[in-house]
Design an enzyme around this catalytic site. Sequence first.
Site, PDB file in Angstrom:
ATOM      1  CB  CYS A 128      -0.628   3.393 -11.190  1.00  0.00           C
ATOM      2  SG  CYS A 128      -1.797   2.821  -9.948  1.00  0.00           S
ATOM      3  CB  CYS A 165       6.416   0.120 -15.014  1.00  0.00           C
ATOM      4  SG  CYS A 165       5.112   1.043 -14.215  1.00  0.00           S
ATOM      5  CB  CYS A 171       4.934   2.905 -12.057  1.00  0.00           C
ATOM      6  SG  CYS A 171       4.464   2.029 -13.547  1.00  0.00           S
TER       7      CYS A 171
END
Length: 138
Positions: free
Chosen positions: A11, A89, A85
Amino acid sequence: MSSVKRVLFVCVENANRSQMAEAFARILGGGAVEAYSAGSRPSGRVNPAAIEAMSELGYDLSTHESKSLDELPQVTFDFVATMGCGDACPMVRARQRADWSIPDPKHLPADEFRVVRDMIRDKVQATLDELDPPPNVA
């Protein structure tokens, strides 16, 4: 017997959702799972509300640390779940991946925080079941 499965939960801050997911993977997977968590922009600390929510279930999340993706082992994970995210990410090598739409509980009151915690537990359990399905019984 199947080999140990490596799972990763990502996250943004690595302070709430991914930390609880890592904890549940450890609890539910036992020795069959190597669980990790990380953040795209780690906060540097685990949220005290997450620590409290997990302590209610008998898990000590205070021993965890907020980590960045750079601190992960350079391995191919069996499963990676991202949580909120989005584009932040980066790609992590994984055999299987999913983006879990789980709300960030960071500022939620305790009762709503628990709802998110339990949602994470259920998703982790379902994932572990899929990664290592029980043998067919004749």
